[in-house]
Design an enzyme around this catalytic site. Structure first.
Site, PDB file in Angstrom:
ATOM      1  N   MET A 270      -5.649  13.814 -12.308  1.00 20.60           N
ATOM      2  CA  MET A 270      -4.889  14.698 -13.188  1.00 20.60           C
ATOM      3  C   MET A 270      -4.243  13.974 -14.368  1.00 20.60           C
ATOM      4  SD  MET A 270      -5.468  17.594 -11.914  1.00 20.60           S
ATOM      5  CE  MET A 270      -4.389  18.528 -13.001  1.00 20.60           C
TER       6      MET A 270
ATOM      7  N   HIS B 184      -5.913  -0.629  -6.055  1.00 17.37           N
ATOM      8  CA  HIS B 184      -4.940   0.308  -5.496  1.00 17.37           C
ATOM      9  C   HIS B 184      -4.126  -0.368  -4.404  1.00 17.37           C
ATOM     10  CE1 HIS B 184      -7.462   3.378  -7.490  1.00 17.37           C
ATOM     11  NE2 HIS B 184      -6.375   4.116  -7.469  1.00 17.37           N
ATOM     12  N   HIS B 185      -3.089   0.311  -3.950  1.00 19.42           N
ATOM     13  CA  HIS B 185      -2.184  -0.199  -2.914  1.00 19.42           C
ATOM     14  C   HIS B 185      -2.898  -0.383  -1.583  1.00 19.42           C
ATOM     15  CE1 HIS B 185      -2.133   3.951  -1.381  1.00 19.42           C
ATOM     16  NE2 HIS B 185      -2.069   4.306  -2.658  1.00 19.42           N
TER      17      HIS B 185
ATOM     18  N   LYS C  40      -4.245   2.704   0.762  1.00 12.19           N
ATOM     19  CA  LYS C  40      -5.342   3.607   0.382  1.00 12.19           C
ATOM     20  C   LYS C  40      -6.539   3.361   1.293  1.00 12.19           C
ATOM     21  CE  LYS C  40      -7.946   5.182  -3.704  1.00 12.19           C
ATOM     22  NZ  LYS C  40      -7.549   6.598  -3.526  1.00 12.19           N
TER      23      LYS C  40
END
Length: 252
Positions: A112, A143-144, A147
């Site tokens: 989004m 990413h962290h 995930k």
């Protein structure tokens, strides 16, 4: 003033969007939906969408896959536009999204963020020039450490955008550790990094002879997804039935 229902209002993103809308003069939340009702909000909150009796122009959904079926059924019946931000939908549910879009406006996007959706357009244009001139293409996403999926849906969407520009000429390669051979010109490498609290980074590398062009997007908080959802809701209110995505919201 656009009137919105916040589906998943008491979750983290629901509260982020509530805060964003409080500062936006063009939209207001008139009702919330959440199984957990122990949080105070400035609007009425219902445990499920079927119990909501408040009129609205659009629904913003940041809930979970288990709640999506009831939401789609409600929006299709009421012909109420919905911005669908919940991820992890099954193939069967994606089919229901398409069916619902025959009755009402449904906006769903892999990401989004306004920045990511602009990037989808930019890399498509870049691919036509650079990949067409023989540049190799690689994607790296970070990413962290919580995930669970890899590569990210956004990384795949970026790869798909590039591949679409090149008439689907590329094969995606996720791991080269088992292959002892040179890189094929028609492969598009996608690498995933997991660590710490990285919200999200996506880097697209066009590597040619003696020059490299890179595109990069970094998310510093999940609020960027909320901002995109709010803009999408303002866009979708009043639109006819059909499938929409963030490329419709952003005017290129």
């Amino acid at each position: 003033m656009v009137k919105a229902i916040m589906h998943g209002c008491n979750g983290r993103m629901g509260q982020v969007i509530t805060g964003l809308i409080n500062e936006d003069e063009g939209i207001e939340i008139v009702a919330g939906i959440d199984a957990y009702t122990g949080r105070e909000n400035a609007y009425p909150v219902f445990e499920c969408i079927d119990k909501c009796d408040v009129e609205a122009d659009v629904v913003i959904d940041f809930s979970n896959a288990a709640a999506v079926d009831a939401l789609l059924g409600y929006c299709a019946k009421q012909k109420l536009p919905v911005v669908l931000c919940t991820t992890g939908l099954s193939e069967e549910q994606l089919g229901r999204v398409e069916k619902a879009s025959e009755k009402t406006a449904v906006l769903r996007s892999a990401n989004m963020s306004l920045g990511i959706n602009l990037l989808l357009k930019l890399v498509k244009d870049a691919a036509r020039v650079l990949a067409g001139a023989g540049f190799d293409v690689e994607l790296v996403e970070r990413h962290h450490n919580q995930k669970v999926d890899a590569p990210s849906g956004t990384a795949v969407a970026l790869a798909d955008s590039i591949n679409e520009a090149m008439d689907d000429a590329y094969t995606y390669v996720y791991d080269r550790s088992q292959v002892r051979e040179k890189r094929d010109k028609k492969e598009l490498g996608i690498s995933a990094v997991r660590g710490g609290t990285i919200v999200g980074e996506h880097e697209i590398i066009f590597a040619g002879a003696d020059e490299v062009v890179e595109f990069k997007h970094t998310a510093y908080s999940k609020a960027i997804f909320g901002k995109g959802a709010v803009e999408a809701a303002k866009y979708l209110a009043g639109k006819p039935a059909g499938r929409y995505d963030m490329s419709d919201v952003i005017v290129f």
